[in-house]
Scaffold this active site. Sequence first.
Site, short mmCIF file in Angstrom:
data_model
loop_
_atom_site.label_atom_id
_atom_site.label_comp_id
_atom_site.label_asym_id
_atom_site.label_seq_id
_atom_site.Cartn_x
_atom_site.Cartn_y
_atom_site.Cartn_z
N ARG A 15 -6.55 14.49 11.87
CA ARG A 15 -7.86 14.67 12.51
C ARG A 15 -8.98 14.04 11.68
O ARG A 15 -9.93 13.48 12.23
CB ARG A 15 -8.11 16.18 12.69
CG ARG A 15 -9.36 16.52 13.45
CD ARG A 15 -9.53 18.03 13.48
NE ARG A 15 -10.54 18.46 14.42
CZ ARG A 15 -11.22 19.59 14.28
NH1 ARG A 15 -10.99 20.39 13.25
NH2 ARG A 15 -12.12 19.93 15.17
N CYS A 41 -15.01 17.00 18.72
CA CYS A 41 -13.59 16.81 18.42
C CYS A 41 -12.97 18.20 18.56
O CYS A 41 -13.32 19.13 17.82
CB CYS A 41 -13.41 16.25 17.01
SG CYS A 41 -11.69 15.90 16.60
N SER A 42 -12.08 18.33 19.52
CA SER A 42 -11.56 19.65 19.90
C SER A 42 -10.89 20.38 18.75
O SER A 42 -10.36 19.78 17.81
CB SER A 42 -10.57 19.51 21.05
OG SER A 42 -11.21 19.06 22.20
N GLN A 43 -10.89 21.68 18.88
CA GLN A 43 -10.27 22.60 17.93
C GLN A 43 -8.77 22.32 17.85
O GLN A 43 -8.11 22.23 18.88
CB GLN A 43 -10.56 24.01 18.44
CG GLN A 43 -10.06 25.13 17.64
CD GLN A 43 -10.58 26.45 18.20
OE1 GLN A 43 -11.50 26.50 18.99
NE2 GLN A 43 -9.96 27.53 17.76
N PRO A 44 -8.20 22.20 16.66
CA PRO A 44 -6.78 21.88 16.55
C PRO A 44 -5.85 22.83 17.30
O PRO A 44 -4.89 22.37 17.94
CB PRO A 44 -6.53 21.93 15.04
CG PRO A 44 -7.84 21.52 14.45
CD PRO A 44 -8.87 22.16 15.35
#
Length: 190
Positions: A15, A41-44
Amino acid sequence: MGDDRIDEAFRAVPRSAFLPMTLRRLAGVDDALPLGGGPTCSQPSTVRDMLILLDVHPGDRVLDVGSGSGWTTGLLSRLATPGEVIGVELESRLVRSSRRALARLPDLGPWRVEIAEPGVLGLPSAGPFERILVSADARGRVPDPLLDQLADGGVLVGPVDGVMTRVTRSGDHLRTTHHGQYVFVPLQEP
């Protein structure tokens, strides 16, 4: 899809490579991170959940709607190799930065990131796709233009009114299931 394949993709496509320099130290934080101007940037953990639901197979053609930083495009490319992944994104600055980040990573399958065409949702000229990932929240229902780009036997995953939604196509029949609450930026529909 096995969790081992997803774990391997997360290791191979870090990421941090897709974040602005000022945020790279936060890459391991399980939160959505701002990319400036609204996109995140989306949450893992959310990305992991979506990838499990999407069930990408080697050789799949995948559409990544709202590709943002390019991180999900990279993960999908790793999972779909030797298939093709196409990301579409509204913001040209994110298209440029995601292309740079993806180009620096080894061992990705064929990928490309395109600027979204005004008034067009997805990339109908390149469809159909075996898998479609939507990283923005649709209102009311999955938009028909995206369903029209889904191949027979295909799977679409994305949030609708905050509920993660999975649609599978079998001929003209669509089966929809729901998988928990999530927060995403709104999907900009034409």
